[in-house]
Design an enzyme around this catalytic site. Structure first.
Site, short mmCIF file in Angstrom:
data_model
loop_
_atom_site.label_atom_id
_atom_site.label_comp_id
_atom_site.label_asym_id
_atom_site.label_seq_id
_atom_site.Cartn_x
_atom_site.Cartn_y
_atom_site.Cartn_z
N GLU A 64 15.21 59.17 9.67
CA GLU A 64 16.54 59.68 10.05
C GLU A 64 17.60 59.21 9.05
O GLU A 64 18.55 59.94 8.76
CB GLU A 64 16.87 59.21 11.48
N GLY A 83 9.86 61.87 17.80
CA GLY A 83 10.71 62.44 18.84
C GLY A 83 10.31 63.86 19.22
O GLY A 83 11.05 64.55 19.91
N GLU A 124 5.46 56.71 9.50
CA GLU A 124 6.00 57.58 10.54
C GLU A 124 6.04 59.03 10.03
O GLU A 124 7.00 59.43 9.37
CB GLU A 124 7.42 57.14 10.89
N SER A 159 6.15 59.33 18.48
CA SER A 159 5.72 59.70 19.83
C SER A 159 4.63 58.79 20.42
O SER A 159 3.79 59.24 21.18
CB SER A 159 5.29 61.17 19.87
N GLY A 210 10.15 54.75 19.34
CA GLY A 210 11.51 55.18 19.68
C GLY A 210 11.65 55.43 21.17
O GLY A 210 11.82 54.50 21.96
N GLY A 211 11.56 56.69 21.58
CA GLY A 211 11.81 57.11 22.96
C GLY A 211 11.18 56.21 24.03
O GLY A 211 11.85 55.79 24.97
N ASN A 248 12.35 50.73 18.69
CA ASN A 248 13.48 51.23 17.89
C ASN A 248 14.42 51.97 18.84
O ASN A 248 14.16 53.12 19.21
CB ASN A 248 12.96 52.16 16.78
N TRP A 249 15.49 51.28 19.24
CA TRP A 249 16.40 51.87 20.23
C TRP A 249 17.25 52.99 19.63
O TRP A 249 17.83 53.78 20.36
CB TRP A 249 17.33 50.79 20.80
N LYS A 250 17.34 53.06 18.33
CA LYS A 250 18.20 54.05 17.66
C LYS A 250 19.62 53.98 18.24
O LYS A 250 20.06 52.89 18.62
CB LYS A 250 17.60 55.46 17.78
N HIS A 283 14.17 54.43 7.53
CA HIS A 283 13.74 55.32 8.61
C HIS A 283 14.00 56.76 8.18
O HIS A 283 15.00 57.05 7.50
CB HIS A 283 14.51 55.00 9.90
P1 PGA Z 1 9.64 58.29 18.70
O1 PGA Z 1 10.40 57.64 17.45
O2 PGA Z 1 8.71 57.21 19.23
O3 PGA Z 1 10.71 58.65 19.65
O4 PGA Z 1 8.88 59.46 18.17
C1 PGA Z 1 9.73 56.78 16.57
C2 PGA Z 1 10.68 56.34 15.48
O5 PGA Z 1 11.47 57.15 15.00
O6 PGA Z 1 10.67 55.16 15.08
#
Ligand code: PGA
Length: 253
Positions: free
Chosen positions: A99, A175, A169, A215, A236-237, A9-11, A97
């Site tokens: 967010e 994050g 999640e 994470s 994500g990250g 997930n590049w966001k 998601h």
């Molecule tokens: P993260 O994000 O791996 O940076 O914690 C995961 C996500 O939000 O899909």
């Protein structure tokens, strides 16, 4: 065997050129994948066509959108419809998601509408659920996640439910560098599968891929994915760094 999935997930990260290079670095690693293993790159809208053509000749690699709108078409400036995604060959879409739920006030009801529009266009939803820290601390995370599933998914017919991928999640782990323990992830995944089993039966529940997100990195992916109900991750990250994401792909069961 149900699908084991590493979803990046590049966001809202990376330029187009950085995205091209990252895809190239990962694809040229030529990671051997079994038929039940799948890699999905969830990229910003302007990169969807580029990413889709980058994976076009690869087995078991696909591209997902990060969102879609909950209406079919019309005067919704700035939004992207499921029909648009279908028309450029997109097969997966992340929705709900945390967010999006938090910063854009997306409700379970809106997500139910998105699910219907995606399935109508043969796009598989990757439906995100998960609780905030305060809910985990109060010990009510199971009820919270159950409500998210019921309000967004339980109107589906069995034939549609089997196309859904779930990503659990916990918001407190996204994050933050704080991962749910492998045992916490397994416990919630098993609970989610049991909820689906009660409503849709054993065959559909057994075939459902449930990804963990929060994470995940190269160093902890193997331990987390080892849970019998954990079918890979939404990352994500760590998905922005080729070596990290390659290690995560290699950790798939
Ligand atoms: P993260 O994000 O791996 O940076 O914690 C995961 C996500 O939000 O899909």
């Amino acid at each position: 065997m149900r699908k084991q999935i590493a979803a990046a997930n590049w966001k809202m990260n990376l330029t187009y050129q950085q995205g091209e290079k990252l895809l190239d670095d990962i694809l040229t690693a030529k990671i051997p994948l079994a038929p039940h293993q799948q890699v999905i790159f969830t990229v910003p809208y302007p990169y969807l066509i580029m990413a889709n053509s980058a994976v076009a000749n690869e087995n078991n690699y696909a591209v997902a959108a990060q969102n879609c709108y909950h209406k079919k078409s019309g005067a919704f400036t700035g939004e992207v419809s499921t029909e648009m995604l279908q028309s450029i060959g997109i097969k997966y879409c992340v929705i709900g998601h945390s967010e999006r739920r938090e910063y854009f006030a997306e409700s379970n009801q809106q997500l139910a509408e998105k699910i219907d529009l995606l399935l109508e266009k043969s796009i598989q939803p990757i439906f995100c659920c998960g609780e905030a820290l305060s809910i985990r601390e109060a010990g009510t995370q199971n009820n919270w996640v159950e409500t998210q599933l019921k309000e967004s998914l339980f109107h589906l017919q069995p034939g549609d439910m089997e196309k859904v991928i779930i990503a659990y999640e916990p918001i407190w782990a996204i994050g933050t560098g704080k991962t749910a323990s492998a045992a916490q992830a397994q416990e919630m995944h098993e609970f989610i599968r049991s909820i689906i089993q009660q409503k849709y039966g054993t065959a559909i529940a057994d075939n459902l891929s449930i990804l963990y997100g929060g994470s995940v990195k190269g160093a902890n992916a193997g331990e987390i994915f080892a849970g019998p109900d954990v079918d890979g991750g939404l990352v994500g990250g760590a998905s922005l760094v080729a070596e990290e994401f390659i290690a995560i792909i290699k950790a798939l069961k």
